[in-house]
Structure formats: structure tokens, C-alpha cells
Design an enzyme around this catalytic site. Structure first.
Site, PDB file in Angstrom:
ATOM      1  N   TYR A  23      33.725  51.831  57.360  1.00  0.00           N
ATOM      2  CA  TYR A  23      33.930  53.258  57.108  1.00  0.00           C
ATOM      3  C   TYR A  23      32.744  54.168  57.438  1.00  0.00           C
ATOM      4  O   TYR A  23      32.856  55.373  57.291  1.00  0.00           O
ATOM      5  CB  TYR A  23      34.419  53.520  55.683  1.00  0.00           C
ATOM      6  CG  TYR A  23      33.580  52.877  54.579  1.00  0.00           C
ATOM      7  CD1 TYR A  23      32.237  53.152  54.423  1.00  0.00           C
ATOM      8  CD2 TYR A  23      34.182  52.012  53.677  1.00  0.00           C
ATOM      9  CE1 TYR A  23      31.500  52.578  53.416  1.00  0.00           C
ATOM     10  CE2 TYR A  23      33.443  51.425  52.653  1.00  0.00           C
ATOM     11  CZ  TYR A  23      32.110  51.709  52.527  1.00  0.00           C
ATOM     12  OH  TYR A  23      31.370  51.138  51.534  1.00  0.00           O
TER      13      TYR A  23
ATOM     14  N   CYS B 248      40.756  26.525  10.987  1.00  0.00           N
ATOM     15  CA  CYS B 248      41.947  26.620  11.823  1.00  0.00           C
ATOM     16  C   CYS B 248      43.066  27.271  11.009  1.00  0.00           C
ATOM     17  O   CYS B 248      43.326  26.857   9.879  1.00  0.00           O
ATOM     18  CB  CYS B 248      42.363  25.216  12.271  1.00  0.00           C
ATOM     19  SG  CYS B 248      44.005  25.163  12.998  1.00  0.00           S
TER      20      CYS B 248
ATOM     21  N   CYS C 121      46.403  18.268  14.054  1.00  0.00           N
ATOM     22  CA  CYS C 121      46.722  19.638  13.634  1.00  0.00           C
ATOM     23  C   CYS C 121      48.135  20.003  14.092  1.00  0.00           C
ATOM     24  O   CYS C 121      48.469  19.865  15.272  1.00  0.00           O
ATOM     25  CB  CYS C 121      45.714  20.602  14.253  1.00  0.00           C
ATOM     26  SG  CYS C 121      46.200  22.330  14.157  1.00  0.00           S
TER      27      CYS C 121
ATOM     28  N   CYS D  19      39.681  23.996  16.911  1.00  0.00           N
ATOM     29  CA  CYS D  19      40.096  23.160  15.792  1.00  0.00           C
ATOM     30  C   CYS D  19      39.967  21.725  16.262  1.00  0.00           C
ATOM     31  O   CYS D  19      40.588  21.332  17.239  1.00  0.00           O
ATOM     32  CB  CYS D  19      41.545  23.463  15.411  1.00  0.00           C
ATOM     33  SG  CYS D  19      42.282  22.168  14.392  1.00  0.00           S
TER      34      CYS D  19
ATOM     35  N   ASP E 111      38.287  49.011  46.306  1.00  0.00           N
ATOM     36  CA  ASP E 111      37.379  48.556  45.267  1.00  0.00           C
ATOM     37  C   ASP E 111      36.841  47.158  45.565  1.00  0.00           C
ATOM     38  O   ASP E 111      37.398  46.154  45.135  1.00  0.00           O
ATOM     39  CB  ASP E 111      38.133  48.575  43.927  1.00  0.00           C
ATOM     40  CG  ASP E 111      37.187  48.604  42.751  1.00  0.00           C
ATOM     41  OD1 ASP E 111      35.984  48.824  42.971  1.00  0.00           O
ATOM     42  OD2 ASP E 111      37.656  48.406  41.622  1.00  0.00           O
TER      43      ASP E 111
ATOM     44  N   LYS F  43      38.745  59.853  41.945  1.00  0.00           N
ATOM     45  CA  LYS F  43      39.223  58.628  41.307  1.00  0.00           C
ATOM     46  C   LYS F  43      40.606  58.851  40.713  1.00  0.00           C
ATOM     47  O   LYS F  43      40.817  59.814  39.967  1.00  0.00           O
ATOM     48  CB  LYS F  43      38.259  58.198  40.181  1.00  0.00           C
ATOM     49  CG  LYS F  43      36.859  57.873  40.667  1.00  0.00           C
ATOM     50  CD  LYS F  43      36.826  56.637  41.538  1.00  0.00           C
ATOM     51  CE  LYS F  43      36.466  55.369  40.838  1.00  0.00           C
ATOM     52  NZ  LYS F  43      35.217  55.143  40.229  1.00  0.00           N
TER      53      LYS F  43
ATOM     54  N   LYS G 219      39.616  54.647  48.782  1.00  0.00           N
ATOM     55  CA  LYS G 219      38.411  54.050  48.215  1.00  0.00           C
ATOM     56  C   LYS G 219      38.810  52.661  47.736  1.00  0.00           C
ATOM     57  O   LYS G 219      39.435  52.498  46.693  1.00  0.00           O
ATOM     58  CB  LYS G 219      37.878  54.893  47.063  1.00  0.00           C
ATOM     59  CG  LYS G 219      36.545  54.393  46.543  1.00  0.00           C
ATOM     60  CD  LYS G 219      35.933  55.394  45.584  1.00  0.00           C
ATOM     61  CE  LYS G 219      34.466  55.081  45.316  1.00  0.00           C
ATOM     62  NZ  LYS G 219      34.236  53.778  44.723  1.00  0.00           N
TER      63      LYS G 219
ATOM     64  N   CYS H  66      45.888  24.246  10.232  1.00  0.00           N
ATOM     65  CA  CYS H  66      45.693  23.055   9.395  1.00  0.00           C
ATOM     66  C   CYS H  66      44.523  23.203   8.430  1.00  0.00           C
ATOM     67  O   CYS H  66      44.320  22.350   7.572  1.00  0.00           O
ATOM     68  CB  CYS H  66      45.483  21.825  10.278  1.00  0.00           C
ATOM     69  SG  CYS H  66      43.942  21.873  11.205  1.00  0.00           S
TER      70      CYS H  66
ATOM     71  N   GLU I 163      40.025  58.981  53.089  1.00  0.00           N
ATOM     72  CA  GLU I 163      40.182  57.527  53.244  1.00  0.00           C
ATOM     73  C   GLU I 163      40.374  56.883  51.877  1.00  0.00           C
ATOM     74  O   GLU I 163      39.850  57.378  50.893  1.00  0.00           O
ATOM     75  CB  GLU I 163      38.900  56.919  53.858  1.00  0.00           C
ATOM     76  CG  GLU I 163      38.546  57.458  55.207  1.00  0.00           C
ATOM     77  CD  GLU I 163      37.089  57.176  55.567  1.00  0.00           C
ATOM     78  OE1 GLU I 163      36.482  56.251  54.983  1.00  0.00           O
ATOM     79  OE2 GLU I 163      36.563  57.902  56.420  1.00  0.00           O
TER      80      GLU I 163
HETATM   81  S1  IVH Z   1      31.492  56.032  52.453  1.00  0.00           S
HETATM   82  C1  IVH Z   1      27.105  57.535  51.196  1.00  0.00           C
HETATM   83  N1  IVH Z   1      33.970  55.337  52.415  1.00  0.00           N
HETATM   84  O1  IVH Z   1      32.388  53.559  47.317  1.00  0.00           O
HETATM   85  C2  IVH Z   1      28.091  56.480  50.867  1.00  0.00           C
HETATM   86  N2  IVH Z   1      32.579  54.456  50.696  1.00  0.00           N
HETATM   87  O2  IVH Z   1      31.023  55.129  45.264  1.00  0.00           O
HETATM   88  C3  IVH Z   1      28.936  56.176  52.056  1.00  0.00           C
HETATM   89  N3  IVH Z   1      33.716  52.892  49.170  1.00  0.00           N
HETATM   90  O3  IVH Z   1      29.164  52.302  47.841  1.00  0.00           O
HETATM   91  C4  IVH Z   1      30.092  55.389  51.654  1.00  0.00           C
HETATM   92  N4  IVH Z   1      35.678  52.991  50.150  1.00  0.00           N
HETATM   93  O4  IVH Z   1      31.185  50.747  48.251  1.00  0.00           O
HETATM   94  C5  IVH Z   1      32.791  55.218  51.791  1.00  0.00           C
HETATM   95  N5  IVH Z   1      36.189  54.795  52.605  1.00  0.00           N
HETATM   96  C6  IVH Z   1      35.022  54.662  51.972  1.00  0.00           C
HETATM   97  C7  IVH Z   1      34.848  53.824  50.823  1.00  0.00           C
HETATM   98  C8  IVH Z   1      33.600  53.762  50.218  1.00  0.00           C
HETATM   99  C9  IVH Z   1      34.985  52.445  49.172  1.00  0.00           C
HETATM  100  C10 IVH Z   1      32.702  52.494  48.182  1.00  0.00           C
HETATM  101  C11 IVH Z   1      31.394  52.047  48.753  1.00  0.00           C
HETATM  102  C12 IVH Z   1      30.354  52.962  48.144  1.00  0.00           C
HETATM  103  C13 IVH Z   1      31.046  53.446  46.930  1.00  0.00           C
HETATM  104  C14 IVH Z   1      30.489  54.758  46.483  1.00  0.00           C
END
Ligand code: IVH
Length: 667
Positions: free
Chosen positions: A228, A407, A430, A425, A120, A316, A118, A410, A116
Site C-alpha cells: 500500500y 472442584c 470425579c 480437579c 488488520d 475505524k 485497513k 466432587c 483503501e
Molecule cells: S498506509 C504512514 N495503508 O495501519 C503510514 N496502512 O495505523 C502508512 N494499515 O502501520 C501506512 N492497511 O500496518 C496504510 N491500506 C493501508 C493500510 C495500512 C492497514 C496499517 C499499517 C499501519 C497501520 C497504521
């Protein structure tokens, strides 16, 4: 024959059901089937019904998303099951090690992985009891979070009631609240106009928005949600992560459509490359992929370390970053005198373009990161955001960088701002400030004086021909012709362009004055509200606060501007030069053909500049907006319109071209 009056209770229930269905089509299935206008009509009808029959309003009614008074503080919530974090992986080798470890712990078993995005944002826990959303909490430290139910309820992607018959007795859905880039840009733009600090990235913006005490503000921030994982669960069981997400979707919880079941780690690894490309086309920050053992029974048997489950890892993506050498730090003088440090480094390729400058924001930030000239520094670009100096990679420099004592233009002593972060300034005459103010005055969004570029303004200021924007109107063709790289023809053209600016509308003149906190939008509102410069100049802070979108800081900034003798002098000079000081569009455009409509303009137009058409829209009673949503009434699309046009089509918003637009407004 008269029809029997519909039973209000039945009608309210029916409307609620329809709205829930459309929310689901929009947020979960990504396939809306009605226009924004029709959706708004349903909502309005329901609001009216509930207002007339308050006993009909239910807590899960879509009208009840923003309710109650701002909170004083957030109660603490203890998570029944801790919210763990996930171990990170940064390379293909580490992914293979992860798979090898899983195989070792589950000897002889076959393992599938669910992958899935991730996203942010920030992790939240949503508790549904008998199908009703009863609590929303942040992750906090994993053991204890904050109860942010009032804000969670404002997020329209989050259902207030699950679609399940019968619903589970208790279900805790966990997921990510995030802010799409488009909402992030809009949020920062609004904050800039209001004179508030900028959020550094969408994650901070999402977190900041979810932790506001006033849910009315959160409701406007465009937050979204993907579910999720399951926390507490009674009356329901899931066998796999795949099934969990499918069940969420059936119950009306949004899940990320980009998810993939992989039969081997090789398939997962193949995805890392594919998704690193795919993610760049999404309108939300997506910085990695979460790889989870699909069978929940296997996940349980794998257990967890103190912090993270062994059955998942977060791969990552490498950030768009580069290392380069900091050559020097210049100080730029803004139009209000703020002294901003700018990093100049050896040109380097970053996310597909060559960069050699980045703002360092302010001197406090330089000190915090302890950046020195000569250092090798890490620069980074996230999303579409300007490059940032992240940190020092290798120290070569010796001296810390100090704020300037004077500045650079001037030589007046630099003064520390009240907040302590900015240096300024303080000399109103100026030349560097004058240069910025004159440039800004002639900018496209302000008085739109063609040909008034930086090189020319430098000469005008250096030769003492122009000290403030009003001096522009005294320039003669002969004076302009005597400048470097200026022929007779261009001098004449520039003179004509300056003269033409005298008849610009008031909103442009207000913008052009460069009042702190007053950008294009605020200027427009002020022009319409006050109608002429004198009325605006005479307005008290209290009167200014009555104006929509004008907050305390802006109101005080405006008052302070008009109280300064220099400002008054410049305005009188402008008036004497014959510059228009009145609002030319009808002050109240109610009854116009676009009354109450939100109109988005996109693509290249032939007959109007962007600003001209927006002024037209306002004059006709409409409201120009920059992004397409279900609230948009109309999209005017020019050539090469891109994502906004696509979005409009997707949402079923009416789209017209320039010609149709003119027919529509009867022009
Ligand atoms: S599962 C046991 N699924 O990533 C943790 N987390 O680094 C279960 N996050 O705190 C989380 N996308 O904020 C899961 N598809 C995803 C995610 C996800 C983003 C974030 C979440 C978590 C952090 C962990």
C-alpha cells in the site's frame, strides 16, 4: 528421429517464468488459469532440474522460498525513512474535520482521496534492489524493525522478483502481512491438537508467524500480503497513490482489489456504510478504511506530525461489541479435570445473535482484567470468533473473583497446573469428569452413539450406573427404561446404538478415550501407524515422536495416559465388553485410487456422514482436508455447498458429486 534433449538451463528459466506467471494470476489478479495439480507438476519438475544441476538454482527461483537453517535471532534493521503510523477517526464528524483541516492547509486546491481497506495484520517493509527482493523487515517501533527476510520469502503472495524492465534501482514497498480467517482457524485447530496455546485473533497469529525463527513453520501458516505504500525509491516516481497501487500491480505486487478513488469527502462517507457490509464477506480481518490524499505532492506538502502524516486518516469501523451485566461466573469441569471459568451475563444482541455466555479462558485472565460479578462488561466478537469479555465498563461488583479452592462437582481440592495458569480437579473418579468423558466418548466424532445426550449421561452418572465409558456396555434395556423420560422403544434403540459402537474403527476409539492433545486427526494417524490398541499402549515416547504430526507434548501426553492404572483398567473393561481394538482400514493405503490426493468434502451429503467419507478417503490412500487451496486435488460437493465450492471453481479444482465420487473410487 530423436528430439534434441532440451537445454536444462533454458527449461529451468522457462519453468520459473511459468510459475511466476501463475503466482501472479493467483495472488495478484485473483484469476488462476491452471489447476493445483498442474502447478505442482511445474514446481516438481523445476525442483528436479535444480537438484540435478545445482548451478542452475537462482536466489529468486520459486523453489528457494524456504531455505537455510532456522535463525538464532533477528538482526535489527534501521528504516531509512521512518515507518509512521496513521491517526484514527471514529465518526463521520471526525472525517469531515479531517477534510476541513486538509482544505485549510491547501487553500484553493481541489483534493481527491484514495480509500483503501485497513487490513488488520502487521506492517512490513520489502526492499527490492534491481528488482530482486533483498530484505523484508517488520515495522518495529517505526525507526528500527527486525529483519525477517527468511520468513517474508516464504509468503508466496510476495514476488521474489519484480516484473519491470528495467527494474528500479531500489524500491521499498510497504504493506500489510495478514492471515486470512480460514488460515487462522486451521492454525488454531492445529495448535489445539498439538496442545499449544491459541492465538486470540488473526493479527496476533500473523505477527507470531512472521516472528518465528524457523521459516519452515512460517511457510505453512498461509500468510498473505497487500502492498500500500512506497518507502525508499530510486529510479521511479509516482504522482498519486492511485498510480502507485497500479504500478505495484503491474510489477506483480498484490494490492487490495477493494480500493476507490473519491472526488469528495461525501463520497468517502458514503463508502463507510457500504464497506462496513462488504468487509463482512471477506475472508480476512478488515477493521477500518484508510483515507489518503491522492496526490503525493499534496501529501508531501501536508507533512506529518511527530507520529503520523497529516494527509491520511484511518477510519475505524465500530467493532461488534455490546455492554451487559455479568451475573455470575460458573466453573466448568472438563474431561481432564481442567476448571474453566465461564461468564454468564444478561442476554444481549451481538453481531446478529443473542449471547449470554462467554468463556473467560482462565482465572489469570479474570484477575488481569479485574472482572467482578455485577460489573457492566464490554463483550466483543471479532470475525467468526466466540464472544470475549473485553473489559469492565462500569464497576458495580465488590469482590474479586478467585479461583475455586475445590472442584464444584466432587469437592476435591483444586490443584494448580504446572504452568500456573490452569486449575484442575485431580480426582480421577470425579463425577463431573466422568460425565464429560462419557459424553465425549459417545460424541459424533468419537464412538458416535446416537441418543447419548447430556441429560441422559447426567442421570447415568448420578445414579451410579456409569462411572467410566466402559460401563456403558453393561447397561441393560431394563436399566435404561427406568430412567426419566425413557420409554421401552428409546431404551432399546439406545442399547442397540451402544452395541453398534463396539465395532467402530480404532481411530474412533482412540479419539473417544479423550487423551490430552489427541483429537480426531492425531487419532487417525496413530491408528494407522500402530494398527491396534496394544501396540499404541506399548509405544515409547521416542516411537511416538516418529509419527508424523505428533510432537513432544502430545507424545508425552499419550505415554502418560497409558501409564495411568485407571486408563489401563478402562481399556481392559472395553476389551472384555467386546469393543474392537484393531485398525480396520488397510494400514497402508498406498496404491489406493486416491493415493497422494488431497480431498475436500463440502455441503450436505446423502450417503455418508462427514466422518464416514473422510474415513473412506483415508482408506483409499487420500488425505482429507478442510479448506480448498491450489493444493487440493478433488472437491466432493454435496447439497448447498457454499464458499468452498466457489473457491474450487475459481481455482479450477476438479469438483464431483457423491455419485461421481463413488464411480471414481470404483465403489
Ligand atoms: S498506509 C504512514 N495503508 O495501519 C503510514 N496502512 O495505523 C502508512 N494499515 O502501520 C501506512 N492497511 O500496518 C496504510 N491500506 C493501508 C493500510 C495500512 C492497514 C496499517 C499499517 C499501519 C497501520 C497504521
Amino acid at each position: 528421429m530423436t528430439r534434441p534433449a532440451p537445454d536444462p538451463a533454458a527449461r529451468a528459466a522457462d519453468l520459473r517464468e511459468q510459475i511466476r506467471l501463475h503466482d501472479r494470476r493467483y495472488y495478484v489478479e485473483n484469476a488462476p488459469i491452471i489447476s493445483d495439480a498442474d502447478y505442482d507438476r511445474l514446481m516438481k519438475e523445476l525442483e528436479a532440474l535444480e537438484a540435478a544441476h545445482p548451478e542452475l538454482a537462482t536466489p529468486d527461483s520459486p523453489t528457494q522460498r524456504v531455505g537455510g537453517q532456522p535463525l538464532k535471532e533477528f538482526p535489527a534493521v534501521r528504516h531509512e525513512l521512518p515507518m509512521l503510523s496513521i491517526a484514527n477517526t471514529y465518526s463521520v464528524e471526525e472525517l469531515r474535520e479531517f477534510a476541513a483541516r486538509v482544505a485549510r492547509l491547501l487553500p484553493g486546491e481541489s483534493v481527491e482521496y484514495m480509500v483503501e481497506p485497513k487490513v488488520d495484520g502487521l506492517a512490513v517493509s520489502l526492499l527490492y534492489e534491481n528488482g530482486l527482493l533483498t530484505r523484508g523487515a517488520t515495522r518495529g517501533d517505526g525507526e528500527t524493525g527486525e529483519d525477517v527476510t527468511h520468513n517474508i520469502r516464504t509468503i508466496r503472495a510476495i514476488p521474489l522478483r519484480l516484473e519491470a524492465n528495467p527494474p528500479p534501482a531500489r524500491l521499498e514497498a510497504r504493506g500489510e502481512v495478514y492471515m486470512p480467517f480460514e488460515a487462522f482457524r486451521a492454525c488454531n485447530a492445529a495448535r489445539e491438537e498439538a496442545g499449544e496455546g491459541q492465538f486470540a485473533n488473526p493479527r496476533n497469529a500473523a505477527a507470531g508467524s512472521l516472528k518465528l525463527l524457523d521459516p519452515r513453520i512460517t511457510a505453512r501458516r498461509g500468510l498473505r500480503f497487500f502492498a500500500y505504500a512506497v518507502g525508499v525509491c530510486e529510479g521511479l516516481a509516482f504522482a498519486t497513490q492511485f498510480d502507485t497501487l497500479a504500478a505495484f500491480e503491474r510489477m506483480g505486487l498484490p494490492v487490495n482489489p477493494n480500493r476507490m478513488l473519491c472526488r469528495s469527502m461525501d463520497e468517502v462517507i458514503a463508502l463507510t456504510r457500504e464497506w462496513d457490509t462488504l468487509r463482512r464477506r471477506q475472508d480476512y480481518p478488515w477493521d477500518g478504511m484508510v483515507v489518503k490524499v491522492n496526490a503525493l505532492d499534496q501529501q508531501r506538502r501536508l507533512g506529518a506530525t511527530a507520529k503520523a502524516p497529516r494527509g491520511m486518516t484511518a477510519f475505524k469501523f465500530p467493532p461488534d461489541e455490546a455492554v451487559t451485566r455479568l451475573l455470575r461466573v460458573d466453573v466448568q469441569v472438563g474431561k481432564t479435570g481442567v476448571l474453566t471459568p465461564v461468564a454468564r451475563f444478561e442476554p444481549v444482541l451481538l453481531a446478529g445473535s443473542t449471547v449470554s455466555n462467554a468463556t473467560l479462558h482462565n482465572f489469570e485472565e479474570i484477575a488481569r482484567k479485574d472482572i467482578r460479578v455485577g460489573d457492566e462488561v464490554v463483550i466483543e466478537k471479532a470475525g467468526e470468533i466466540i464472544p470475549q469479555v473485553v473489559s469492565v465498563k462500569v464497576r458495580h461488583g465488590s469482590e474479586p473473583i478467585r479461583p475455586p479452592s475445590a472442584c464444584p462437582s466432587c469437592g476435591s481440592p483444586a490443584e494448580r497446573d504446572a504452568g500456573g495458569v490452569y486449575w484442575r480437579c485431580g480426582y480421577p473418579l470425579c463425577p463431573a469428569q466422568a460425565r464429560q468423558r462419557v459424553l465425549y466418548f459417545g460424541a459424533r466424532a468419537a464412538m458416535d452413539i446416537e441418543g447419548l445426550g447430556p441429560a441422559l449421561v447426567d442421570q447415568l452418572v448420578d445414579r451410579g450406573l456409569v462411572r467410566d465409558p466402559a460401563d456403558l456396555f453393561t447397561l441393560t434395556v431394563d436399566q435404561l427404561e427406568a430412567l426419566e423420560r425413557m420409554g421401552r422403544k428409546s431404551a432399546e434403540n439406545l442399547c442397540a446404538a451402544i452395541a453398534a459402537a463396539k465395532s467402530r474403527d480404532l481411530n474412533r476409539l482412540i479419539t473417544a478415550l479423550g487423551i490430552r492433545q489427541v483429537g480426531v486427526r492425531a487419532a487417525e494417524v496413530l491408528a494407522r501407524r500402530f494398527g491396534d490398541m496394544d501396540a499404541l499402549a506399548a509405544a515409547t515416547v521416542e516411537e511416538l515422536l516418529q509419527v508424523e504430526d505428533i510432537g513432544e507434548i502430545t507424545a508425552r501426553g499419550i505415554r502418560a495416559f497409558f501409564d495411568r492404572p485407571e486408563s489401563r483398567r478402562v481399556i481392559e473393561k472395553l476389551r472384555a465388553a467386546g469393543v474392537n481394538m484393531k485398525c480396520l482400514v488397510p494400514r497402508s493405503a498406498s496404491g489406493g485410487p486416491l493415493e497422494g490426493q488431497t480431498v475436500v468434502v463440502t455441503g450436505a451429503l446423502r450417503r455418508y456422514t462427514r466422518q464416514q467419507i473422510e474415513e473412506r478417503i483415508v482408506a483409499l490412500g487420500g488425505k482429507p482436508a478442510s479448506s480448498v487451496s491450489r493444493k487440493t486435488s478433488l472437491v466432493v460437493a454435496g447439497a448447498d455447498a457454499g464458499s468452498k465450492l466457489a473457491k474450487a471453481r475459481e481455482l479450477g479444482v476438479r469438483v464431483v458429486d457423491e455419485e461421481e465420487f463413488e464411480r471414481l473410487i470404483g465403489g
